[in-house]
Motif scaffolding. Sequence first.
Motif, PDB file in Angstrom:
ATOM      1  N   CYS A   5      25.884  40.060  34.110  1.00 46.03           N
ATOM      2  CA  CYS A   5      27.126  40.806  34.352  1.00 46.03           C
ATOM      3  C   CYS A   5      28.298  39.828  34.461  1.00 46.03           C
ATOM      4  CB  CYS A   5      26.985  41.638  35.619  1.00 46.03           C
ATOM      5  SG  CYS A   5      28.300  42.846  35.851  1.00 46.03           S
ATOM      6  N   PRO A   6      28.816  39.322  33.326  1.00 42.51           N
ATOM      7  CA  PRO A   6      29.939  38.390  33.395  1.00 42.51           C
ATOM      8  C   PRO A   6      31.160  39.040  34.023  1.00 42.51           C
ATOM      9  CG  PRO A   6      29.603  39.152  31.143  1.00 42.51           C
ATOM     10  CD  PRO A   6      28.428  39.632  31.942  1.00 42.51           C
ATOM     11  N   GLY A   7      31.728  38.368  34.996  1.00 45.32           N
ATOM     12  CA  GLY A   7      32.879  38.908  35.708  1.00 45.32           C
ATOM     13  C   GLY A   7      32.569  39.286  37.139  1.00 45.32           C
ATOM     14  N   ASP A   8      31.275  39.378  37.471  1.00 42.33           N
ATOM     15  CA  ASP A   8      30.890  39.673  38.852  1.00 42.33           C
ATOM     16  C   ASP A   8      30.775  38.344  39.595  1.00 42.33           C
ATOM     17  OD1 ASP A   8      29.954  40.705  41.227  1.00 42.33           O
ATOM     18  OD2 ASP A   8      27.901  40.980  40.490  1.00 42.33           O
ATOM     19  N   PHE A   9      31.911  37.801  39.986  1.00 43.85           N
ATOM     20  CA  PHE A   9      31.948  36.440  40.521  1.00 43.85           C
ATOM     21  C   PHE A   9      31.362  36.329  41.920  1.00 43.85           C
ATOM     22  CE2 PHE A   9      35.795  36.807  37.718  1.00 43.85           C
ATOM     23  CZ  PHE A   9      35.209  36.178  36.626  1.00 43.85           C
ATOM     24  N   LEU A  50      44.031  33.953  30.161  1.00 38.78           N
ATOM     25  CA  LEU A  50      44.300  35.340  29.822  1.00 38.78           C
ATOM     26  C   LEU A  50      43.077  36.041  29.239  1.00 38.78           C
ATOM     27  CD1 LEU A  50      46.563  37.443  29.822  1.00 38.78           C
ATOM     28  CD2 LEU A  50      47.170  36.669  27.509  1.00 38.78           C
ATOM     29  N   ALA A  51      42.242  35.311  28.503  1.00 32.88           N
ATOM     30  CA  ALA A  51      41.037  35.920  27.940  1.00 32.88           C
ATOM     31  C   ALA A  51      40.123  36.444  29.042  1.00 32.88           C
ATOM     32  CB  ALA A  51      40.293  34.908  27.069  1.00 32.88           C
ATOM     33  N   ASP A  52      40.029  35.716  30.136  1.00 31.72           N
ATOM     34  CA  ASP A  52      39.195  36.155  31.258  1.00 31.72           C
ATOM     35  C   ASP A  52      39.801  37.379  31.944  1.00 31.72           C
ATOM     36  OD1 ASP A  52      37.267  33.841  31.196  1.00 31.72           O
ATOM     37  OD2 ASP A  52      39.123  32.752  31.531  1.00 31.72           O
ATOM     38  N   LEU A  53      41.116  37.378  32.081  1.00 29.20           N
ATOM     39  CA  LEU A  53      41.774  38.535  32.684  1.00 29.20           C
ATOM     40  C   LEU A  53      41.541  39.787  31.840  1.00 29.20           C
ATOM     41  CD1 LEU A  53      43.608  39.771  34.824  1.00 29.20           C
ATOM     42  CD2 LEU A  53      45.581  38.991  33.464  1.00 29.20           C
ATOM     43  N   ALA A  83      38.867  44.986  31.066  1.00 31.65           N
ATOM     44  CA  ALA A  83      38.101  45.851  30.172  1.00 31.65           C
ATOM     45  C   ALA A  83      36.826  46.371  30.824  1.00 31.65           C
ATOM     46  CB  ALA A  83      37.759  45.097  28.891  1.00 31.65           C
ATOM     47  N   SER A  84      36.256  45.579  31.759  1.00 29.18           N
ATOM     48  CA  SER A  84      35.004  45.964  32.399  1.00 29.18           C
ATOM     49  C   SER A  84      35.200  46.376  33.855  1.00 29.18           C
ATOM     50  CB  SER A  84      33.988  44.823  32.310  1.00 29.18           C
ATOM     51  OG  SER A  84      34.527  43.637  32.876  1.00 29.18           O
ATOM     52  N   PHE A  85      36.451  46.549  34.276  1.00 24.36           N
ATOM     53  CA  PHE A  85      36.743  46.887  35.664  1.00 24.36           C
ATOM     54  C   PHE A  85      36.044  48.188  36.058  1.00 24.36           C
ATOM     55  CE2 PHE A  85      39.238  48.015  39.395  1.00 24.36           C
ATOM     56  CZ  PHE A  85      39.454  46.778  39.983  1.00 24.36           C
ATOM     57  N   GLY A  86      35.401  48.157  37.222  1.00 23.40           N
ATOM     58  CA  GLY A  86      34.673  49.321  37.698  1.00 23.40           C
ATOM     59  C   GLY A  86      33.226  49.385  37.274  1.00 23.40           C
ATOM     60  N   THR A  87      32.760  48.406  36.464  1.00 20.23           N
ATOM     61  CA  THR A  87      31.374  48.398  36.003  1.00 20.23           C
ATOM     62  C   THR A  87      30.413  48.134  37.161  1.00 20.23           C
ATOM     63  OG1 THR A  87      32.013  47.604  33.809  1.00 20.23           O
ATOM     64  CG2 THR A  87      29.723  47.247  34.480  1.00 20.23           C
ATOM     65  N   VAL A  88      29.346  48.915  37.225  1.00 17.77           N
ATOM     66  CA  VAL A  88      28.253  48.656  38.171  1.00 17.77           C
ATOM     67  C   VAL A  88      27.145  47.966  37.399  1.00 17.77           C
ATOM     68  CG1 VAL A  88      26.549  49.678  39.722  1.00 17.77           C
ATOM     69  CG2 VAL A  88      28.847  50.662  39.574  1.00 17.77           C
ATOM     70  N   CYS A  89      26.778  46.775  37.861  1.00 21.07           N
ATOM     71  CA  CYS A  89      25.905  45.907  37.053  1.00 21.07           C
ATOM     72  C   CYS A  89      24.431  46.201  37.240  1.00 21.07           C
ATOM     73  CB  CYS A  89      26.169  44.439  37.404  1.00 21.07           C
ATOM     74  SG  CYS A  89      27.899  43.953  37.208  1.00 21.07           S
TER      75      CYS A  89
END
Length: 280
Positions: free
Chosen positions: A223-227, A265-268, A273-279
């Motif tokens: 789940c890329p982005g779940d830091f 900016l690419a990470d933002l 785009a995946s905001f709210g995703t449950v992994c």
Amino acid sequence: MQTSKRLIAATILCAGAAAFGTEQTNFARSTFDLSEWTREAHTKPLNGTEGGLVLILNGNHPQTGGCLELRWFTPVPTTIYGIAFLDEATWDPAADGEILTVSIGMAAVQLDPNETTVQTGRFFIEQDGRYYSHLFRDGGLDSVEVFSANDIDATEFREVFFNSDQPSDPNSNPDFSENGAPMRFGFGQGFAFFDGLVNTNIKTGIDNFSLQITHEPAPGPICPGDFNNDGQINLADLNILLANFDSDVTAWTDGDATGDGSVDLADLNQILASFGTVCF
């Protein structure tokens, strides 16, 4: 495996180079800190005779200072393998990427001028309790023999059966694929002690160990982005990204959602785009 222990460089698609998108990781030693190595001894029957002893010394040889000394001795006819695994040179294909080929090298140093034993070079892999060997070649009687081989794939390693009279198995090779178990890399030598050689000390030194692994890129996180690893991409992860914006970080952490080691900016865009995703 810690990134700081690996030297990684993406290769460029050109004549004679690895395919575009692959990476290379290098391990090398020209001087030897014994705390970095795991040393093992294995015997193999010679003409059905069991037994044997190998001494792997716990110090660099005083004549050279830079090499790792291995010493063999046995009172009975047998073949003895001495192996040293570099603890840092471990690889988990599932986490680190599928191995395509390895390039390997070492120098064998004759430490006892009174002995006329032929130097041999072997490169070893231990995977899931099994041992595999790549025999460079039999060397000569020179004081230093250099062994190297480039772009070796899994089929060029042979399983070695210790403590039995079975020959090496040409059809059993290490698994370099992403399904393969973690593996260790090291070097070794083997000596056959016939009747005229038993009760003889043989000393050899290993110098300039090198290993280059050409591999597929390491897979990214599930789940890329779940830091913060809470199983969802939300405001907490966005705040981590903003706090590290325009910074260099460890891949896939601290706001790097694309795995390129920087937060931009690419990470933002990826987070939004995946905001709210449950992994999970």
